[in-house]
Enzyme design. Structure first.
Site, PDB file in Angstrom:
ATOM      1  N   ASP A 194      17.665  -9.855   7.211  1.00 24.96           N
ATOM      2  CA  ASP A 194      16.322  -8.676   7.439  1.00 24.96           C
ATOM      3  C   ASP A 194      15.765  -8.949   8.845  1.00 24.96           C
ATOM      4  O   ASP A 194      15.676  -7.467   8.769  1.00 24.96           O
ATOM      5  CB  ASP A 194      14.908  -8.996   6.663  1.00 24.96           C
ATOM      6  CG  ASP A 194      14.573  -8.912   5.691  1.00 24.96           C
ATOM      7  OD1 ASP A 194      14.907  -7.211   5.410  1.00 24.96           O
ATOM      8  OD2 ASP A 194      14.262  -8.719   4.218  1.00 24.96           O
ATOM      9  N   GLU A 227       8.965  -4.742   8.098  1.00 24.11           N
ATOM     10  CA  GLU A 227       8.118  -5.200   6.963  1.00 24.11           C
ATOM     11  C   GLU A 227       8.607  -7.233   8.075  1.00 24.11           C
ATOM     12  O   GLU A 227       7.120  -7.210   7.618  1.00 24.11           O
ATOM     13  CB  GLU A 227       9.486  -5.634   6.480  1.00 24.11           C
ATOM     14  CG  GLU A 227       8.363  -6.080   5.196  1.00 24.11           C
ATOM     15  CD  GLU A 227       9.251  -5.478   3.945  1.00 24.11           C
ATOM     16  OE1 GLU A 227      10.192  -5.285   4.161  1.00 24.11           O
ATOM     17  OE2 GLU A 227       8.445  -6.126   2.870  1.00 24.11           O
ATOM     18  N   ASP A 259      11.931  -0.691   7.126  1.00 20.20           N
ATOM     19  CA  ASP A 259      11.881  -1.300   6.623  1.00 20.20           C
ATOM     20  C   ASP A 259      14.348  -2.566   6.703  1.00 20.20           C
ATOM     21  O   ASP A 259      14.679  -1.079   6.194  1.00 20.20           O
ATOM     22  CB  ASP A 259      12.625  -1.086   4.744  1.00 20.20           C
ATOM     23  CG  ASP A 259      12.005  -2.847   3.857  1.00 20.20           C
ATOM     24  OD1 ASP A 259      12.968  -3.737   4.406  1.00 20.20           O
ATOM     25  OD2 ASP A 259      11.643  -2.008   2.550  1.00 20.20           O
ATOM     26  N   ILE A 274      16.220  -4.647   5.063  1.00 18.68           N
ATOM     27  CA  ILE A 274      16.692  -4.402   4.000  1.00 18.68           C
ATOM     28  C   ILE A 274      15.921  -4.119   2.742  1.00 18.68           C
ATOM     29  O   ILE A 274      15.157  -4.532   2.286  1.00 18.68           O
ATOM     30  CB  ILE A 274      17.088  -5.644   4.035  1.00 18.68           C
ATOM     31  CG1 ILE A 274      18.460  -6.068   5.064  1.00 18.68           C
ATOM     32  CG2 ILE A 274      18.010  -6.001   2.167  1.00 18.68           C
ATOM     33  CD1 ILE A 274      19.152  -8.104   4.219  1.00 18.68           C
ATOM     34  N   ASP A 275      15.263  -3.151   2.355  1.00 18.38           N
ATOM     35  CA  ASP A 275      14.695  -2.362   1.261  1.00 18.38           C
ATOM     36  C   ASP A 275      15.508  -2.722  -0.097  1.00 18.38           C
ATOM     37  O   ASP A 275      17.238  -2.638  -0.168  1.00 18.38           O
ATOM     38  CB  ASP A 275      14.547  -1.397   1.269  1.00 18.38           C
ATOM     39  CG  ASP A 275      13.858  -1.082   0.052  1.00 18.38           C
ATOM     40  OD1 ASP A 275      12.705  -1.305  -0.029  1.00 18.38           O
ATOM     41  OD2 ASP A 275      13.697   0.098   0.017  1.00 18.38           O
ATOM     42  N   THR A 278      16.250  -6.548  -1.498  1.00 21.84           N
ATOM     43  CA  THR A 278      16.966  -7.796  -1.776  1.00 21.84           C
ATOM     44  C   THR A 278      17.406  -7.980  -3.082  1.00 21.84           C
ATOM     45  O   THR A 278      18.383  -8.491  -2.570  1.00 21.84           O
ATOM     46  CB  THR A 278      15.739  -8.515  -1.128  1.00 21.84           C
ATOM     47  OG1 THR A 278      14.441  -8.822  -1.963  1.00 21.84           O
ATOM     48  CG2 THR A 278      14.915  -8.027   0.107  1.00 21.84           C
ATOM     49  N   HIS A 291       8.624  -3.262 -10.728  1.00 22.02           N
ATOM     50  CA  HIS A 291       7.866  -2.138  -9.428  1.00 22.02           C
ATOM     51  C   HIS A 291       7.471  -1.377 -10.713  1.00 22.02           C
ATOM     52  O   HIS A 291       7.011  -0.931  -9.413  1.00 22.02           O
ATOM     53  CB  HIS A 291       9.529  -2.512  -8.894  1.00 22.02           C
ATOM     54  CG  HIS A 291       9.172  -3.840  -8.025  1.00 22.02           C
ATOM     55  ND1 HIS A 291      10.465  -4.149  -6.650  1.00 22.02           N
ATOM     56  CD2 HIS A 291       8.621  -4.927  -7.971  1.00 22.02           C
ATOM     57  CE1 HIS A 291       9.851  -5.296  -6.376  1.00 22.02           C
ATOM     58  NE2 HIS A 291       9.844  -5.841  -6.812  1.00 22.02           N
ATOM     59  N   SER A 294      15.732  -0.516  -4.347  1.00 21.21           N
ATOM     60  CA  SER A 294      15.459   0.240  -3.037  1.00 21.21           C
ATOM     61  C   SER A 294      15.542   1.470  -2.564  1.00 21.21           C
ATOM     62  O   SER A 294      15.353   2.280  -4.051  1.00 21.21           O
ATOM     63  CB  SER A 294      17.067  -0.071  -2.603  1.00 21.21           C
ATOM     64  OG  SER A 294      18.220   1.071  -2.402  1.00 21.21           O
ATOM     65  N   LYS A 301      17.491   5.044  -5.066  1.00 23.50           N
ATOM     66  CA  LYS A 301      17.177   6.188  -5.849  1.00 23.50           C
ATOM     67  C   LYS A 301      16.629   7.154  -5.293  1.00 23.50           C
ATOM     68  O   LYS A 301      17.085   8.552  -5.462  1.00 23.50           O
ATOM     69  CB  LYS A 301      15.810   5.141  -6.280  1.00 23.50           C
ATOM     70  CG  LYS A 301      16.322   3.802  -6.988  1.00 23.50           C
ATOM     71  CD  LYS A 301      15.087   3.327  -7.746  1.00 23.50           C
ATOM     72  CE  LYS A 301      14.192   2.923  -7.682  1.00 23.50           C
ATOM     73  NZ  LYS A 301      14.113   1.354  -6.701  1.00 23.50           N
ATOM     74  N   ARG A 335       8.012   5.464  -9.573  1.00 27.84           N
ATOM     75  CA  ARG A 335       7.876   5.149  -9.876  1.00 27.84           C
ATOM     76  C   ARG A 335       6.297   4.921 -10.084  1.00 27.84           C
ATOM     77  O   ARG A 335       5.381   5.468  -9.685  1.00 27.84           O
ATOM     78  CB  ARG A 335       7.460   5.212  -7.887  1.00 27.84           C
ATOM     79  CG  ARG A 335       7.092   3.242  -7.386  1.00 27.84           C
ATOM     80  CD  ARG A 335       7.904   3.115  -5.955  1.00 27.84           C
ATOM     81  NE  ARG A 335       7.455   1.622  -5.633  1.00 27.84           N
ATOM     82  CZ  ARG A 335       8.817   0.716  -6.118  1.00 27.84           C
ATOM     83  NH1 ARG A 335       9.727   1.285  -6.557  1.00 27.84           N
ATOM     84  NH2 ARG A 335       8.714  -0.650  -5.316  1.00 27.84           N
ATOM     85  N   ASP A 374       8.842   1.253   2.939  1.00 25.40           N
ATOM     86  CA  ASP A 374       9.237   1.827   1.166  1.00 25.40           C
ATOM     87  C   ASP A 374       9.537   3.857   1.225  1.00 25.40           C
ATOM     88  O   ASP A 374       9.985   3.198   0.058  1.00 25.40           O
ATOM     89  CB  ASP A 374       8.764   0.726   0.070  1.00 25.40           C
ATOM     90  CG  ASP A 374       8.915  -0.838   0.025  1.00 25.40           C
ATOM     91  OD1 ASP A 374       9.578  -0.684   0.351  1.00 25.40           O
ATOM     92  OD2 ASP A 374       7.859  -1.109  -0.153  1.00 25.40           O
TER      93      ASP A 374
HETATM   94  P1  AMP Z   1      12.377  -1.418  -5.844  1.00 26.30           P
HETATM   95  O1  AMP Z   1      14.177  -1.869  -5.204  1.00 26.30           O
HETATM   96  O2  AMP Z   1      12.404   0.181  -5.473  1.00 26.30           O
HETATM   97  O3  AMP Z   1      12.562  -1.930  -7.001  1.00 26.30           O
HETATM   98  O4  AMP Z   1      11.637  -1.846  -4.562  1.00 26.30           O
HETATM   99  C1  AMP Z   1      11.352  -2.625  -3.706  1.00 26.30           C
HETATM  100  C2  AMP Z   1      10.206  -2.837  -3.569  1.00 26.30           C
HETATM  101  O5  AMP Z   1       9.088  -3.199  -3.847  1.00 26.30           O
HETATM  102  C3  AMP Z   1      10.140  -4.500  -1.982  1.00 26.30           C
HETATM  103  O6  AMP Z   1      10.290  -3.964  -0.585  1.00 26.30           O
HETATM  104  C4  AMP Z   1       8.309  -4.612  -1.857  1.00 26.30           C
HETATM  105  O7  AMP Z   1       8.201  -4.010  -0.662  1.00 26.30           O
HETATM  106  C5  AMP Z   1       8.054  -3.270  -3.341  1.00 26.30           C
HETATM  107  N1  AMP Z   1       6.867  -4.123  -4.346  1.00 26.30           N
HETATM  108  C6  AMP Z   1       7.122  -5.016  -4.373  1.00 26.30           C
HETATM  109  N2  AMP Z   1       5.561  -5.834  -5.480  1.00 26.30           N
HETATM  110  C7  AMP Z   1       5.380  -4.412  -5.680  1.00 26.30           C
HETATM  111  C8  AMP Z   1       4.957  -3.884  -7.294  1.00 26.30           C
HETATM  112  N3  AMP Z   1       4.369  -4.949  -7.675  1.00 26.30           N
HETATM  113  N4  AMP Z   1       5.071  -2.881  -7.273  1.00 26.30           N
HETATM  114  C9  AMP Z   1       5.231  -1.731  -6.074  1.00 26.30           C
HETATM  115  N5  AMP Z   1       6.634  -2.276  -5.243  1.00 26.30           N
HETATM  116  C10 AMP Z   1       6.487  -3.707  -5.075  1.00 26.30           C
HETATM  117 MG    MG Z   2      10.929  -2.682   0.792  1.00 30.13          MG
END
Ligand code: AMP
Ligand code: MG
Length: 364
Positions: free
Chosen positions: A51, A74, A144, A146-147, A149, A251, A275, A278, A292, A305
């Site tokens: 990151d 970030e 971002d 590394i989206d 992680t 998420h 990330s 998608k 989402r 994000d």
């Molecule tokens: P994903 O890989 O699409 O699940 O999303 C990853 C991102 O979700 C991370 O970069 C976080 O910033 C974000 N994230 C963290 N907590 C939450 C949450 N409660 N709801 C939605 N996104 C989140």
């Molecule tokens: Mg992210």
């Protein structure tokens, strides 16, 4: 290259794509040298190293080319400063990666990106210059490094994400997805296995400029490789559509998504991946719908994000809103304070998908 200079934001696009490609080289090195096998030990340091390193390299390129622009990123460097053993070791490791990760093409590396960062101190300052509050005026990059992680650690999907907003409107978006197959007809799966990172046939850079369409190109190690236009898949029969959703149940509400799929007559299992890969996947028609769905009333989505993914999907013929049907509004600061969740789909079916989302989640 001369003809592309007449396109709006041609320089921003070039710098962003090369900066994302260079930062992706760094994250892949971190994966190979540090991350493999660390998930079970619950060691978060590969994420930290990747990151910070990727953020420093990208901000260096932005500062070199666009010194007056603001950056919303970030990470901030507090954890790397100070004389403690942990901070010293972490800083040295990141500095070593930042100093030695270069594009294998001198015009791109030095001519466009501005070459190496001067010192470890300069690196810390670069990392900390991603502290803009964001907002609706001026030129602001959202980054971002590394989206996804969790995907990064397990050798699955993750993305290096960079977008430029001008007066609150996203003008340029770039996503580097080191583990997506170049061939978009390859079966999609979240986990590609630890040996796939950097494997032949993987690594895609998606990009878009507002009003100019979206592209993808294979990720390389030097100058940019050839791009092609991409588009969402034309869908006549909604029941044949496929969903992309987060791997992390925290998420996005996966139970809600399953009910929505059922309402729409979709029987294919959703493809789960981490990330903004998608957004890239639906933009090139390797999936169709990305939902989402909020899991909490208070969580505010972070702009980094979504900035790049939102533009890339819209420029590929998709439509992106929140669950109330509003466009994502990137002008509220570091978060999407006025939006809830995300509904992204090809324009022709977005209204139907949104209606199903609202019925199931009882939005109004
Ligand atoms: P994903 O890989 O699409 O699940 O999303 C990853 C991102 O979700 C991370 O970069 C976080 O910033 C974000 N994230 C963290 N907590 C939450 C949450 N409660 N709801 C939605 N996104 C989140
Ligand atoms: Mg992210």
């Amino acid at each position: 290259m001369a003809s592309s200079d007449s396109l709006p934001y041609a320089k921003e696009l070039l710098v962003a794509e090369l900066a994302v490609q260079r930062a992706s080289l760094l994250t892949k090195r971190v994966f190979h040298e540090t991350a493999k096998g660390t998930v079970s030990k619950d060691d978060k340091s590969p994420v930290t190293i990747g990151d910070f390193g990727a953020q420093a390299l990208i901000i260096a390129a932005l500062r070199h080319n666009f010194p007056a622009d603001q950056i919303v990123a970030e990470e901030e460097s507090a954890q790397l400063r100070g004389d403690g053993d942990d901070a010293t070791a972490l800083r040295a490791r990141i500095w070593d990666l930042v100093r030695t990760t270069k594009l294998d093409d001198d015009v791109a590396e030095t001519g466009v990106l501005g070459g190496a960062v001067r010192s470890a101190d300069a690196m810390l300052e670069l990392i900390d210059s991603g502290d803009s509050k964001g907002g609706r005026s001026g030129r602001i990059w959202a980054l971002d490094p590394i989206d996804g992680t969790k995907g990064f650690l397990r050798g699955g999907q993750y993305a290096v994400c960079l977008g430029l907003m001008v007066d609150g409107e996203v003008e340029v978006g770039v996503l580097g997805c080191p583990n997506l197959p170049v061939d978009d007809s390859a079966p999609l799966s979240a986990d590609v296995g630890a040996d796939a990172t950097d494997a032949e046939g993987r690594g895609v850079i998606f990009a878009a400029v507002r009003g100019r369409g979206a592209t993808s190109r294979p990720m390389g190690k030097g100058g940019l490789r050839e791009s092609r236009a991409i588009s969402t898949r034309p869908i006549s029969d909604l029941s044949a559509a496929s969903f992309c959703e987060s791997v992390e149940a925290g998420h996005s509400n996966q139970g809600g998504a399953a009910q929505i799929a059922q309402k729409l007559g979709i029987t294919r299992p959703s493809i789960r991946m981490d990330s903004q890969a998608k957004y890239g996947s639906i933009a090139r028609g390797a999936g169709d719908i990305y939902l989402r769905l909020p899991t909490s009333k208070t969580y505010q989505e972070k702009i980094w994000d979504h900035t790049a993914g939102d533009l890339i999907v819209r420029e590929a013929g998709g439509y992106v809103t929140d669950i109330t049907g509003k466009r994502l509004d990137f002008g509220h600061g570091r978060t999407l304070a006025e939006n809830k969740g995300v509904v992204a789909a090809p324009a022709a079916i977005h209204a139907q998908v949104l209606k199903a989302v609202q019925e199931v989640l009882e939005v109004n």
